[in-house]
Design an enzyme around this catalytic site. Sequence first.
Site, PDB file in Angstrom:
ATOM      1  N   HIS A 217       0.694  -1.110   0.013  1.00  0.00           N
ATOM      2  CA  HIS A 217      -0.031  -0.047  -0.072  1.00  0.00           C
ATOM      3  C   HIS A 217       0.923   1.244  -0.030  1.00  0.00           C
ATOM      4  O   HIS A 217       0.207   2.429  -0.191  1.00  0.00           O
ATOM      5  CB  HIS A 217      -0.911   0.147   1.189  1.00  0.00           C
ATOM      6  CG  HIS A 217      -0.390   0.244   2.678  1.00  0.00           C
ATOM      7  ND1 HIS A 217      -0.136  -0.666   3.564  1.00  0.00           N
ATOM      8  CD2 HIS A 217       0.011   1.469   3.033  1.00  0.00           C
ATOM      9  CE1 HIS A 217       0.521  -0.291   4.558  1.00  0.00           C
ATOM     10  NE2 HIS A 217       0.410   1.200   4.271  1.00  0.00           N
ATOM     11  N   ASP A 248       0.227  -7.489   1.476  1.00  0.00           N
ATOM     12  CA  ASP A 248       0.421  -6.240   1.502  1.00  0.00           C
ATOM     13  C   ASP A 248       1.968  -6.224   1.628  1.00  0.00           C
ATOM     14  O   ASP A 248       2.727  -5.538   2.614  1.00  0.00           O
ATOM     15  CB  ASP A 248      -0.191  -5.627   3.004  1.00  0.00           C
ATOM     16  CG  ASP A 248       0.272  -4.001   2.689  1.00  0.00           C
ATOM     17  OD1 ASP A 248       0.306  -3.488   1.688  1.00  0.00           O
ATOM     18  OD2 ASP A 248      -0.034  -3.338   3.870  1.00  0.00           O
ATOM     19  N   GLY A 328       3.252   6.602   7.858  1.00  0.00           N
ATOM     20  CA  GLY A 328       4.618   6.864   7.558  1.00  0.00           C
ATOM     21  C   GLY A 328       5.609   5.943   7.929  1.00  0.00           C
ATOM     22  O   GLY A 328       6.845   5.842   7.512  1.00  0.00           O
ATOM     23  N   ASN A 329       5.077   5.105   8.974  1.00  0.00           N
ATOM     24  CA  ASN A 329       6.031   3.958   9.537  1.00  0.00           C
ATOM     25  C   ASN A 329       5.859   2.715   8.660  1.00  0.00           C
ATOM     26  O   ASN A 329       6.444   1.829   8.853  1.00  0.00           O
ATOM     27  CB  ASN A 329       5.618   3.660  11.022  1.00  0.00           C
ATOM     28  CG  ASN A 329       6.327   4.569  12.145  1.00  0.00           C
ATOM     29  OD1 ASN A 329       5.776   5.162  12.879  1.00  0.00           O
ATOM     30  ND2 ASN A 329       7.749   4.177  12.182  1.00  0.00           N
ATOM     31  N   SER A 330       4.819   2.535   8.003  1.00  0.00           N
ATOM     32  CA  SER A 330       4.393   1.697   7.215  1.00  0.00           C
ATOM     33  C   SER A 330       5.461   1.181   6.093  1.00  0.00           C
ATOM     34  O   SER A 330       6.082   1.870   5.504  1.00  0.00           O
ATOM     35  CB  SER A 330       3.325   1.993   6.215  1.00  0.00           C
ATOM     36  OG  SER A 330       2.020   2.100   6.819  1.00  0.00           O
TER      37      SER A 330
END
Length: 376
Positions: A217, A248, A328-330
């Site tokens: 994503h 994902d 933003g950590n993804s």
Amino acid sequence: MNEENKRTSADNGSYDTTTNTTASANPTPVTTYTYESRMNTSDLRASYEKELGMHMDMLKPSMGGSKLSKRNSRNSARTMLASFLIGAVVIGGFSYMADKNNLFSGSGQPVQSTGSVVSNDANDNAGLSTASLSTSDGIAAIYEEASPAVVKIETYAEPVRSNSMMDDPAFRQFFGGGGQQEEQQQTDEQSSGNLELMGSGTGFFFENDGYILTNEHVIADAEELQVSVQGYDEPLTAQVLGSSYELDLAVLKVESPDGKEFHSLTLGSSDGTQIGDWVIAIGNPYGFDQTLTMGVLSAKERPITIADEQGNHEYEHLLQTDASINPGNSGGPLLNESGEVIGINTAVNSEAQGIGFAIPTSTITEVLDQLKANSL
């Protein structure tokens, strides 16, 4: 008048004594004892026997007759009280020395206490050993080693045109418009490659020749990917090798401009983790690059459902942590206390505090080769 005589022998660790003698027909010595912790048990016993023998000798004259005077009775009572006090002090001293020297533990060595610790040693009956992340130095060392491998991923795409009435051909026919010249100008702008920044996330090198892991994503619908790497002034353009919406996951590839190898992280075993283990997350939440957060592994095998543009996305076997995970950590790594990757941070419960989720490495390693070959 009272005459006071003091005998001190602090250097060899014996008693400090003070003897008071009153000017009466039958003087009664009263001895006060101050225990010195430097005395050993043999010194305590010898001193006790000496003093007890002295007082027993003093008792004999007063007990020789068939009748005792009131004065002798008082002296005898005082002497017995003094002997009792001496015994109490000596017994207390024995107890203190026994505890200090660990005489009743079966070992001659004192037992040293430890802090809050965890151990997997089956031979250690107490189950205690020092945890590796018990100090800030251990955390700093892990961050210093891991952070150069963590990258910032920025996605670019063409801006979305608004669907206004001015774009309707019928509206142009009846109310006029820019004509063919305006339409040609819009076509040229679209083909000129003027892309806009659409979003950003995190990834990390898992191989030092430029292979990057992140979330699907993070890179979805991007026409261009720019990767910021520590040590390089300009971002590097990345290519998507393979991705999976269901899992994902995505694998990217960048080329080193100077031919040097990139820093990379080791993929550890999420199966070997336990609830309560320390974990560290590194990422770029809300654009704050290289942010470190820390917590514990809160749970394993969590299923969650996330609603997105394609409907409900089902996740399974996730790791749950209270380390702060934010937008933003993804795509960033979740590290164990050895600095190994045990998961990829992927989601957070926005209505709660301290409930974040990561895809475990047990899921990642099963499909990693397929992602690299784009055969999943």
